[in-house]
Scaffold this motif. Sequence first.
Motif, PDB file in Angstrom:
ATOM      1  N   ARG A  75     -54.655  -2.308 -30.164  1.00 29.47           N
ATOM      2  CA  ARG A  75     -54.685  -0.895 -29.818  1.00 29.47           C
ATOM      3  C   ARG A  75     -53.341  -0.435 -29.266  1.00 29.47           C
ATOM      4  O   ARG A  75     -52.878   0.671 -29.569  1.00 29.47           O
ATOM      5  N   GLY A  76     -52.700  -1.285 -28.450  1.00 29.93           N
ATOM      6  CA  GLY A  76     -51.376  -0.930 -27.952  1.00 29.93           C
ATOM      7  C   GLY A  76     -50.368  -0.816 -29.074  1.00 29.93           C
ATOM      8  O   GLY A  76     -49.521   0.089 -29.083  1.00 29.93           O
ATOM      9  N   GLY A  77     -50.464  -1.707 -30.055  1.00 31.96           N
ATOM     10  CA  GLY A  77     -49.556  -1.655 -31.196  1.00 31.96           C
ATOM     11  C   GLY A  77     -49.756  -0.398 -32.028  1.00 31.96           C
ATOM     12  O   GLY A  77     -48.778   0.222 -32.480  1.00 31.96           O
ATOM     13  N   VAL A  78     -51.031  -0.009 -32.221  1.00 31.10           N
ATOM     14  CA  VAL A  78     -51.312   1.219 -32.969  1.00 31.10           C
ATOM     15  C   VAL A  78     -50.737   2.428 -32.239  1.00 31.10           C
ATOM     16  O   VAL A  78     -50.152   3.332 -32.858  1.00 31.10           O
ATOM     17  N   LEU A  79     -50.874   2.461 -30.906  1.00 26.41           N
ATOM     18  CA  LEU A  79     -50.335   3.578 -30.132  1.00 26.41           C
ATOM     19  C   LEU A  79     -48.812   3.647 -30.260  1.00 26.41           C
ATOM     20  O   LEU A  79     -48.245   4.740 -30.420  1.00 26.41           O
ATOM     21  N   VAL A  80     -48.150   2.505 -30.214  1.00 23.55           N
ATOM     22  CA  VAL A  80     -46.689   2.482 -30.375  1.00 23.55           C
ATOM     23  C   VAL A  80     -46.307   3.027 -31.746  1.00 23.55           C
ATOM     24  O   VAL A  80     -45.368   3.834 -31.879  1.00 23.55           O
ATOM     25  N   LEU A  81     -47.041   2.631 -32.779  1.00 19.33           N
ATOM     26  CA  LEU A  81     -46.761   3.130 -34.127  1.00 19.33           C
ATOM     27  C   LEU A  81     -47.004   4.634 -34.220  1.00 19.33           C
ATOM     28  O   LEU A  81     -46.254   5.356 -34.890  1.00 19.33           O
ATOM     29  N   CYS A  82     -48.057   5.119 -33.543  1.00 21.76           N
ATOM     30  CA  CYS A  82     -48.334   6.558 -33.536  1.00 21.76           C
ATOM     31  C   CYS A  82     -47.175   7.334 -32.919  1.00 21.76           C
ATOM     32  O   CYS A  82     -46.708   8.338 -33.473  1.00 21.76           O
ATOM     33  N   LEU A  83     -46.704   6.869 -31.756  1.00 15.76           N
ATOM     34  CA  LEU A  83     -45.617   7.562 -31.067  1.00 15.76           C
ATOM     35  C   LEU A  83     -44.316   7.483 -31.851  1.00 15.76           C
ATOM     36  O   LEU A  83     -43.568   8.469 -31.930  1.00 15.76           O
ATOM     37  N   ALA A  84     -44.064   6.317 -32.455  1.00 15.54           N
ATOM     38  CA  ALA A  84     -42.853   6.179 -33.269  1.00 15.54           C
ATOM     39  C   ALA A  84     -42.924   7.106 -34.474  1.00 15.54           C
ATOM     40  O   ALA A  84     -41.930   7.767 -34.833  1.00 15.54           O
ATOM     41  N   GLY A  85     -44.106   7.177 -35.101  1.00 18.71           N
ATOM     42  CA  GLY A  85     -44.275   8.076 -36.239  1.00 18.71           C
ATOM     43  C   GLY A  85     -44.138   9.532 -35.842  1.00 18.71           C
ATOM     44  O   GLY A  85     -43.563  10.344 -36.584  1.00 18.71           O
ATOM     45  N   GLN A  86     -44.632   9.870 -34.649  1.00 17.04           N
ATOM     46  CA  GLN A  86     -44.514  11.257 -34.179  1.00 17.04           C
ATOM     47  C   GLN A  86     -43.058  11.629 -33.954  1.00 17.04           C
ATOM     48  O   GLN A  86     -42.624  12.718 -34.367  1.00 17.04           O
ATOM     49  N   TRP A  87     -42.316  10.746 -33.305  1.00 16.69           N
ATOM     50  CA  TRP A  87     -40.901  11.055 -33.082  1.00 16.69           C
ATOM     51  C   TRP A  87     -40.158  11.149 -34.407  1.00 16.69           C
ATOM     52  O   TRP A  87     -39.322  12.039 -34.597  1.00 16.69           O
ATOM     53  N   LEU A  88     -40.449  10.247 -35.349  1.00 14.94           N
ATOM     54  CA  LEU A  88     -39.784  10.292 -36.641  1.00 14.94           C
ATOM     55  C   LEU A  88     -40.063  11.618 -37.340  1.00 14.94           C
ATOM     56  O   LEU A  88     -39.144  12.237 -37.892  1.00 14.94           O
TER      57      LEU A  88
END
Length: 399
Positions: A370-383
């Motif tokens: 779940r932490g990894g998914v959240l990191v990917l979500c935030l990285a995708g949002q910034w991108l």
Amino acid sequence: MAERRLRTAASVAGTVAAVYVSARLVTTLFFWIAAELSGPTSRFGPDATIGSLAMGWDSQWYWVIADQGYPSTLPVGENGQVTENAWAFLPLFPWLARALGTALGGYPAGAVILAIVAGYAASVVFFVLLRDRIGETASLWAVVFFANGPIAAMFQMGYSESLGLLWLFLALWALLRRRFGWMYPIIVLMGFTRPGVLAFALLLGLYGSYRWIRRREDPLPVGHVVHIVALGALATIVGFAWQAIAGIVTGDPSAYLDTELAWRRSWVGSEEQFVPFAGFVKAAGVWFGIWGLPPVLGVVVLVILVLGAAAVLARSRQVRRLGPEIRLWGVSYLVYLLAVFFPQSSTFRLLLPLSPVAAAVAVPRSLWWRGGVLVLCLAGQWLWIHEMLALGDTFFRIP
């Protein structure tokens, strides 16, 4: 009993609010950084602000609708073909934003506040929609991913996405609970907020078929049959209503379709008529040609993606836990996109209605997952924010 339900509702609203507000603060930080990075080649220029980013791109079209309404005469170019105009956008969001803006000092404030509030309400309904299927903890994580997702900037831009998601989640919740009476007004609201109500009509057809097949295990009363058929008919009528309205106002029966085709001519050149399912096939060739690859390879990849999505919806254990209604919604919406959409840089934004299906990623209980998914979500949002707002300088950076 009533008091306990009230306390539970307040607890849910408060918990989701904490998640949602923290997510909006992160998005605001991303907006501020993007505004600082915006330069002379960006659509927003070197003087970009959080406010100008929030009212960028299609937000301007909604503002035009709120301020000027829809054109009674379609604009045409030198070649006599219809050009881009306001008829491509549905009216409920700009009308509500204009009404709210009268109390908040202007349309931009009304549009952004409406998007933020509707996004919060959608998050609450999203949690309730999922809770009985995947449990409270997984549902709350699904809200975390939803509020912080790659396209979460939509929740504080002058776009209609968050309002459309609110109606969609309410309609799915009513379908799961079989509260069919609630769905009549929701379908109308949905149909005049965002395109896609025809996908819901398909969902109702598939749902009715599913209930009929399982009528021995799950009785199908006559009243349910009447509601399912009536709601499917209503969704179909509402789905074509905007085309009829545009035709009546402009005197051109093809006004809406011609307007939609105008948005893809910059990609494929002259296109005289709409052909269902042709958009994705053409786009696959166009994109692979841009990348210097054989266009036919794009069609092959498209077929693989469609088959892969079908396999996930049919076989994934996590997706199956969401229940048949949400899975059938995933099928319906993907078929709808394949039928009507020409994929380009706004594709990711148009995948937001699949959020209930994507909630399956919250089912695994590992905190690392779940932490990894959240990191990917935030990285995708910034991108997304960096590409579409900070840069926003070419054809593949249009949200």
